[in-house]
Scaffold this motif. Structure first.
Motif, short mmCIF file in Angstrom:
data_model
loop_
_atom_site.label_atom_id
_atom_site.label_comp_id
_atom_site.label_asym_id
_atom_site.label_seq_id
_atom_site.Cartn_x
_atom_site.Cartn_y
_atom_site.Cartn_z
N PHE A 216 0.88 -1.17 0.00
CA PHE A 216 0.00 0.00 0.00
C PHE A 216 0.92 1.22 0.00
CE2 PHE A 216 -1.84 -3.55 2.31
CZ PHE A 216 -2.97 -3.79 1.55
N ILE A 217 1.11 1.79 -1.16
CA ILE A 217 2.19 2.76 -1.36
C ILE A 217 1.62 4.18 -1.45
CG2 ILE A 217 4.16 3.38 -2.77
CD1 ILE A 217 4.34 0.64 -1.35
N ALA A 218 2.00 4.99 -0.46
CA ALA A 218 1.52 6.37 -0.41
C ALA A 218 2.61 7.26 0.18
CB ALA A 218 0.25 6.46 0.42
N HIS A 219 2.44 8.57 0.04
CA HIS A 219 3.49 9.57 0.31
C HIS A 219 4.86 8.95 0.00
CE1 HIS A 219 3.88 7.86 4.49
NE2 HIS A 219 2.57 7.89 4.50
N TRP A 220 4.95 8.51 -1.26
CA TRP A 220 6.07 7.68 -1.71
C TRP A 220 7.01 8.41 -2.65
CZ3 TRP A 220 5.94 6.03 -7.06
CH2 TRP A 220 4.77 6.41 -7.74
N PHE A 221 6.65 9.59 -3.13
CA PHE A 221 7.51 10.35 -4.03
C PHE A 221 7.62 11.79 -3.49
CE2 PHE A 221 3.17 10.71 -5.40
CZ PHE A 221 2.99 12.04 -5.73
N PRO A 222 8.74 12.45 -3.69
CA PRO A 222 8.84 13.86 -3.26
C PRO A 222 7.74 14.70 -3.91
CG PRO A 222 11.01 12.98 -3.78
CD PRO A 222 10.01 11.95 -4.25
N ARG A 223 7.02 15.46 -3.07
CA ARG A 223 5.85 16.22 -3.55
C ARG A 223 6.02 17.70 -3.24
NH1 ARG A 223 1.25 12.83 -0.44
NH2 ARG A 223 2.65 13.37 1.28
N LEU A 224 5.48 18.53 -4.12
CA LEU A 224 5.53 19.97 -3.90
C LEU A 224 4.72 20.34 -2.66
CD1 LEU A 224 6.78 22.44 -5.43
CD2 LEU A 224 6.88 20.27 -6.65
N ALA A 225 5.29 21.16 -1.82
CA ALA A 225 4.54 21.75 -0.72
C ALA A 225 3.72 22.92 -1.26
CB ALA A 225 5.49 22.23 0.37
N PRO A 226 2.58 23.22 -0.64
CA PRO A 226 1.79 24.36 -1.10
C PRO A 226 2.47 25.69 -0.78
CG PRO A 226 0.47 22.83 0.19
CD PRO A 226 1.90 22.46 0.40
N TYR A 227 2.27 26.63 -1.67
CA TYR A 227 2.58 28.03 -1.40
C TYR A 227 1.28 28.78 -1.62
CZ TYR A 227 4.73 32.67 -1.71
OH TYR A 227 5.05 33.98 -1.49
N SER A 395 -11.58 0.72 -3.24
CA SER A 395 -11.37 0.34 -1.84
C SER A 395 -10.40 -0.84 -1.81
CB SER A 395 -12.70 -0.04 -1.18
OG SER A 395 -12.50 -0.64 0.08
N CYS A 396 -9.28 -0.68 -1.09
CA CYS A 396 -8.28 -1.75 -0.97
C CYS A 396 -8.27 -2.29 0.45
CB CYS A 396 -6.88 -1.23 -1.29
SG CYS A 396 -6.71 -0.49 -2.91
N GLU A 405 -6.75 7.39 3.22
CA GLU A 405 -7.37 7.85 1.98
C GLU A 405 -6.39 8.58 1.07
OE1 GLU A 405 -7.24 11.39 4.61
OE2 GLU A 405 -7.74 9.29 4.95
N TYR A 406 -6.63 8.44 -0.21
CA TYR A 406 -5.89 9.16 -1.25
C TYR A 406 -6.85 9.37 -2.42
CZ TYR A 406 -2.17 7.68 1.79
OH TYR A 406 -1.41 7.47 2.92
N PRO A 407 -6.52 10.21 -3.38
CA PRO A 407 -7.46 10.45 -4.48
C PRO A 407 -7.83 9.15 -5.20
CG PRO A 407 -5.74 12.10 -4.49
CD PRO A 407 -5.34 11.08 -3.48
N MET A 408 -9.11 8.87 -5.25
CA MET A 408 -9.69 7.75 -5.99
C MET A 408 -9.33 6.38 -5.42
SD MET A 408 -9.46 8.99 -9.97
CE MET A 408 -8.30 10.34 -10.02
N ILE A 409 -8.54 6.30 -4.35
CA ILE A 409 -8.16 5.01 -3.78
C ILE A 409 -8.01 5.16 -2.27
CG2 ILE A 409 -5.67 5.39 -4.08
CD1 ILE A 409 -5.46 2.38 -4.79
N SER A 410 -8.40 4.12 -1.54
CA SER A 410 -8.24 4.14 -0.09
C SER A 410 -7.85 2.75 0.40
CB SER A 410 -9.54 4.59 0.59
OG SER A 410 -10.63 3.76 0.24
N PHE A 411 -7.14 2.72 1.54
CA PHE A 411 -6.69 1.48 2.16
C PHE A 411 -7.52 1.27 3.43
CE2 PHE A 411 -2.33 3.13 0.60
CZ PHE A 411 -2.66 2.84 -0.71
N ASN A 412 -8.28 0.17 3.48
CA ASN A 412 -9.28 0.00 4.53
C ASN A 412 -9.15 -1.32 5.25
OD1 ASN A 412 -10.53 2.44 3.58
ND2 ASN A 412 -11.35 1.24 1.89
N GLY A 413 -9.35 -1.29 6.57
CA GLY A 413 -9.28 -2.49 7.38
C GLY A 413 -10.62 -3.20 7.48
N GLY A 414 -10.64 -4.26 8.29
CA GLY A 414 -11.84 -5.06 8.49
C GLY A 414 -11.66 -6.46 7.98
N ARG A 415 -11.24 -7.39 8.86
CA ARG A 415 -10.89 -8.73 8.41
C ARG A 415 -11.63 -9.77 9.26
NH1 ARG A 415 -4.66 -9.62 7.51
NH2 ARG A 415 -5.25 -8.13 5.87
N PRO A 416 -12.28 -10.74 8.61
CA PRO A 416 -12.98 -11.79 9.37
C PRO A 416 -11.99 -12.77 10.01
CG PRO A 416 -13.09 -12.25 7.02
CD PRO A 416 -12.44 -10.90 7.15
#
Length: 792
Positions: A216-227, A395-396, A405-416
């Motif tokens: 589950f790969i997120a905040h994985w590349f250097p990203r522009l900070a807002p100005y 939903s992953c 959460e991330y745009p158009m994709i989210s990582f979610n728990g809940g396991r039987p």
């Protein structure tokens, strides 16, 4: 006790003059509580209007990314290159730019590790504490690995190196020529890092039984900070609790993974034709018109892949395109089952892909509920904000627990359980977290607030919408946050552990109740009690519409809610968002008054009953047994006029006097007498400090009831204690404040008058060995084994 007022005119003058009295309480704070926020909010300007809308000169930056990355499954690492086109839409010249290096949170000598606190007690330390001490970062990290980014190069468009400085989780890139307004710059960054175990936001989950990992790969590349126009560069360090401040842009991302992996990512895949089998492409086509989820990758296919019969599967590159998003994330695994359906969730008829990916460990829950919950979320949130603008929502299934959460994709728990059974809490917890994380597409992925500073602007607003969506899923959904009585334990906590909602996300103690529960409850109270549904829903939708694909601040939300509703809410923002005082209303006393009607038929009968009540003493009750033995009873000659006299008899003179009295009254005054109106003076204390509407239930002696609601402004002249006169035709036998738990009152024991005693329950103690009991599904034996995968 009933008190009689005489004459009627006295009552009318008293009630009228009471409303004009000035407060005399020494604890008077009304000017503080009900005056406007004023200078507490930033001064409106050309970028942010006084109405709460974006100003005529509103601007925001933009960054487009072209990323090529490869996932190394054996070494649990990622390497990549990115070409960034940064547009300076500000009116300022920029001499440098800042980029976020969030993976540096896990550096051994980084600010995240060095600011972590802890202690040792006489029992020692846990294994995880010892490991965290040894590697300086946490139990999910391999002590033999180095974590954080390795920045190989930063170059301009011509390939010339750009000087850069790394400050913990931020990197400054110096621009030799500067960057003037309305210009753009193209530069590239080459980087790599080792992936951590999943820590709640990103990472991998390893399955020892089959030797595979889900990524589950997120905040994985250097990203522009807002100005932006509010803070300039938003370069607050990433400490793990506060999330992200980001800007919009267009993404093209090529992700190279082992050929037997399935990838799900932000945006639309551009090359399904190259990465899917013929059967999978045919199923995807079928899903375009299906009303129910269609299996794109079946459980059988996933189980075959996870056996890794082909030790050298080679590589595949999945190419994605995502426009006008603030971030990009992806998930990858050979264990993934994948189902999908394309739904027209809005009246416009535009279809949106609703998808889920999950390992077999997630079934039977995931194939039954996940994609349906995705579609429901888009419909529910869209109804109260705006139509979901993106082409897909995924939903992953991540490690059991919460979600991210991330745009158009989210990582979610809940396991039987391993046998396929699950508890009710697991089922509803999973549905709830999917609704919550998919809902984050609206806040903050589109209404782009600064999560690192104001956690409540995304978590609180989203939790409120989640609460409403859960109720629309199932009337009896066991919602965790949103109802006023669910936040009272937190609001009654010791003040040393309470922080205002308006606090930086990194500094909040108790982020869950503070940033999620309390603001969600506040919005529910606004909607149900303070504003009403119609006004609230209109204003909330206006806020979401105004700020979609823009970056609002708290002031923009506060001002829009008032601007669009016409309701002054400054007192509410002060109490709920800037303060930590609880709600505790105390119904101290109720005085009962009747009008002295002067009607002899009524007044003498009341006097007769009162006289009889006062004479009914214990001695009288005991003496009644021998009253026939008294002298007067035995000898009638001892009785005279007074033994026969009835002082409560209505005479002609009484009636004549009453008629003369009536002739002096107006018709409205006569009506008060005819209705035998009761007047009650309620004395209510504001013990908690937070002013809220006063809601009173009246239970009448005939078995009926009624509720009176008085606005919070009732406290504006005296915020410590108020008296309120209520007139009723019926006699009230019980008074109750906040009868339907609308205002988050932390102490309901003082809400009733007369007081209602509640027993404290106890159990007969018996020493027993505690043991874990099966969930009900296991007890019934109805859930053993996984659900068989549908043939489609």
């Amino acid at each position: 006790m009933r008190k009689t007022l005489l004459p009627l005119l006295t009552l009318l003058i008293t009630v009228a003059s009471y409303a004009q009295q000035l407060p005399t309480s020494p604890n008077y704070k009304a000017n503080d509580r009900f005056e406007q926020l004023g200078t507490v909010l930033p001064t409106p300007n050309s970028t942010r209007a006084a109405s709460g809308a974006p100003g005529r000169e509103y601007w925001q930056q933009r960054a487009d990314y072209d990323i090529k990355a490869e996932l190394d499954d054996e070494n649990r690492s990622i390497k990549g290159t990115e070409t960034i086109t940064f547009f300076n839409n500000s009116p300022d010249e920029l001499k440098y730019i800042w980029m976020q290096l969030d993976q540096n949170l896990f550096k051994k000598d980084g600010i995240g590790a060095m600011s972590r606190t802890g202690t040792i007690n006489e029992k020692g330390m846990s294994t995880s504490q010892l490991q965290a001490l040894n590697n300086g970062r946490g139990s999910s990290l391999d002590a033999d690995k180095e974590y954080g980014y390795k920045i190989a190069s930063v170059k301009d468009k011509a390939g010339k190196a750009l000087p850069f400085t790394i400050n913990n989780t931020m990197m400054r890139i110096d621009l030799p020529a500067g960057m003037k307004p309305a210009t753009s710059i193209v530069f590239s960054v080459e980087w790599s890092y080792n992936i951590t175990e999943y820590y709640g936001r990103s990472g991998y989950e390893y399955f020892p039984k089959d030797g595979n990992a889900n990524y589950f790969i997120a905040h994985w590349f250097p990203r522009l900070a807002p100005y932006d126009d509010v803070n300039g560069w938003n370069h607050k360090q990433f400490l793990g609790q506060g999330e992200f401040a980001l800007i919009f842009g267009n993404y093209k991302v090529a992700i190279t993974v082992p050929a037997d992996h399935v990838v799900a990512a932000s945006g639309e895949c551009q090359n399904y034709a190259q990465v899917l089998t013929a059967a999978q492409k045919q199923r995807l086509k079928q899903a375009e018109t299906s009303k129910t989820p269609v299996m794109i990758v079946t459980q059988a296919e996933a189980e075959k892949a996870e056996k890794r019969e082909n030790k050298n599967p080679g590589k595949k590159t999945w190419i994605y395109k995502a426009d006008n998003v603030r971030d990009f994330a992806f998930a990858s695994s050979r264990k993934f089952i994948w189902d999908a359906m394309q739904q027209d969730v809005y009246k416009s008829g535009r279809k949106i892909w609703c998808m889920s990916v999950y390992p077999k460990e997630g079934n039977p829950l995931w194939e039954q509920y996940s994609t349906r919950a995705v579609a429901h979320t888009l419909k529910s949130y869209g109804a109260r904000t705006f139509e979901y603008p993106y082409p897909v929502a995924i939903s992953c299934h991540s490690i059991a627990g919460g979600g991210m959460e991330y745009p158009m994709i989210s990582f979610n728990g809940g396991r039987p359980e391993e046998d396929g059974t699950y508890s009710e809490a697991t089922k509803y917890g999973m549905i709830g977290v999917i609704i919550h994380e998919v809902g984050h597409n609206f806040f903050p992925m589109i209404v782009n607030s600064d999560e690192r500073q104001w956690a409540w602007m995304d978590e609180g607003l989203n939790t409120f919408c989640q609460y409403l969506a859960e109720k629309e899923w199932d009337y009896n959904f066991p919602t965790r946050r949103g109802e006023p009585n669910q936040i009272t334990d937190y609001m009654s906590s010791d003040k040393s552990v309470l922080t205002p909602i308006m606090a930086s996300a990194e500094n909040v103690i108790g982020l869950g109740p503070n940033a999620y529960g309390k603001p969600a409850t506040a919005l529910n109270i606004l909607r149900e009690t303070v504003m009403g549904r119609e006004l609230f829903d209109h204003a909330f939708k206006e806020y979401a519409t105004r700020w979609r694909f823009k970056s609002p601040t708290p002031a923009d939300f506060f001002r829009t809610m008032e601007d669009a509703s016409g309701v002054d809410l400054d007192w509410f923002w002060k109490g709920w968002f800037y303060g930590t005082e609880p709600v505790d209303q105390d119904l101290v006393s109720v005085d009962w008054f009747n009008i002295d009607t002067q009607n002899p038929e009524i007044e003498k009968e009341l006097a007769r009953k009162e006289d009889a009540r006062r004479k009914t003493t214990m001695s009288k009750i005991q003496d009644a047994k021998t009253k026939g033995e008294t002298v007067v009873a035995q000898d009638s000659t001892m009785a005279d006029f007074y033994n026969r006299y009835d002082p409560f008899k209505v005479t002609d003179a009484d009636r004549q006097k009453y008629e003369q009295y009536l002739s002096t009254l107006t018709e409205s005054e006569k009506d008060l007498i005819r209705n035998n109106t009761n007047f009650y003076t309620l004395s209510v204390k504001n013990k908690g400090g937070l002013p809220m509407p006063v809601i009173v239930k009246m239970d009448f002696e005939d078995g009926t009831d009624s509720v009176a609601v008085f606005p919070a402004e009732i406290w504006r002249f005296n915020d410590a204690q108020i008296n309120k006169v209520i007139a009723t035709k019926k006699k009230v036998v019980q008074w109750t404040l906040d009868p339907y738990f609308q205002i988050a009152d932390i102490d309901t024991e003082n809400n009733a008058f007369p007081r209602v005693a509640k027993p404290t329950r106890f159990q007969i103690f018996k020493q027993q060995q505690m043991r874990r009991t099966p969930n009900p599904m296991q007890q019934e034996g109805t859930g053993a084994g996984k659900i068989t995968t549908p043939k489609n």
